[in-house]
Design a protein around this motif. Sequence first.
Motif, short mmCIF file in Angstrom:
data_model
loop_
_atom_site.label_atom_id
_atom_site.label_comp_id
_atom_site.label_asym_id
_atom_site.label_seq_id
_atom_site.Cartn_x
_atom_site.Cartn_y
_atom_site.Cartn_z
N ALA A 1 0.81 -1.21 0.00
CA ALA A 1 0.00 0.00 0.00
C ALA A 1 0.85 1.27 0.00
CB ALA A 1 -0.93 0.00 1.20
N ASP A 2 0.36 2.25 -0.73
CA ASP A 2 0.93 3.59 -0.77
C ASP A 2 -0.25 4.55 -0.78
OD1 ASP A 2 2.34 5.92 -1.19
OD2 ASP A 2 2.80 5.51 -3.28
N GLY A 3 -0.77 4.86 0.41
CA GLY A 3 -1.99 5.66 0.47
C GLY A 3 -3.16 4.90 -0.12
N ARG A 4 -3.85 5.51 -1.07
CA ARG A 4 -4.95 4.84 -1.74
C ARG A 4 -4.50 4.12 -3.01
NH1 ARG A 4 -9.58 8.26 -3.19
NH2 ARG A 4 -8.06 9.91 -3.52
N SER A 5 -3.22 3.88 -3.11
CA SER A 5 -2.66 3.13 -4.23
C SER A 5 -2.01 1.86 -3.73
CB SER A 5 -1.63 3.97 -5.00
OG SER A 5 -2.22 5.09 -5.59
N GLN B 1 -4.63 7.27 8.82
CA GLN B 1 -3.90 6.44 9.77
C GLN B 1 -3.21 5.26 9.08
OE1 GLN B 1 -5.93 5.59 13.55
NE2 GLN B 1 -7.47 7.15 13.07
N GLY B 2 -3.09 5.35 7.76
CA GLY B 2 -2.39 4.32 7.00
C GLY B 2 -3.16 3.04 6.81
N LYS B 3 -4.51 3.09 6.94
CA LYS B 3 -5.30 1.87 6.85
C LYS B 3 -6.47 2.00 5.89
CE LYS B 3 -3.85 -0.16 11.20
NZ LYS B 3 -4.25 -0.91 12.41
N PHE B 4 -6.23 2.69 4.78
CA PHE B 4 -7.29 2.79 3.78
C PHE B 4 -7.69 1.41 3.27
CE2 PHE B 4 -8.46 2.60 -0.70
CZ PHE B 4 -9.60 3.38 -0.70
N TRP B 5 -6.71 0.57 2.92
CA TRP B 5 -7.03 -0.70 2.27
C TRP B 5 -7.72 -1.69 3.20
CZ3 TRP B 5 -7.55 -0.98 -2.71
CH2 TRP B 5 -6.91 -0.03 -3.51
#
Length: 241
Positions: A43-47, A122-126
């Motif tokens: 993961a890299d943000g929403r990517s 918080q780094g947990k979009f996915w």
Amino acid sequence: MTGGAVLVGLVIVVLAATGVIGKSVAVPTEVTQPPYQTPTSLADGRSLGPAGAPVQMVVWSDFQCPVCAEFARTAEPKLISDFVAAGTLRITYRDFIVIDSQVQGGHESRDAATAARCAGDQGKFWPFHDYLFANQYGENKGSFTRDKLLAIASAVGLDTASFTSCLDAGKAAAAVDAEAATGKAIPLDHTPTVMIAGKEVNWSDYAALAAQIRQDASGSAAPSASAGASASGAASPSATP
């Protein structure tokens, strides 16, 4: 028939086929754990995947869209294992809210997208993305109430105080609206819209999609530029993957 009418028709057909239309759907009070969890190491943000990947894919999606859930549960895991993990493909998620604009009485698509962005802070979009699609129970039926979103936040291990502050601040919601407006201006008329180099691709034919990715990767000296990614990325700082 207008694009909006086509979109509503497609949603109705899908919901009828899945049994959402025609019967009362009880939304569980407990949070359902997703059957597949996206590797956060990619993961890299929403990517997902390296910024320099030769093939850049943009997925315009709505967390209440049942076909978007199908993409997330079927095609996306294969794309991740076959191409993202190898550094060939970068997948970027974009918000395109269609159900709230077509169905009266609720804003759960917008609320879910806002919550996912707050999880991303918080780094947990996915992980949040995976839980949202696993807890989808029809359009504006209570799947993504504030209480359910807070329960999902707890399930993925968020600091709920910071998460709640983000929900209430309005910045994430404004970013969702801006990105959805960008999608409408492209113009998009359905979700999921999966694009490579600014052109829509047929994700449901995975063999053909995989062949295209391999071909594009072999012929690319540099990352392909996606019109959708570059345009939406400029919408606001929060829209940057």
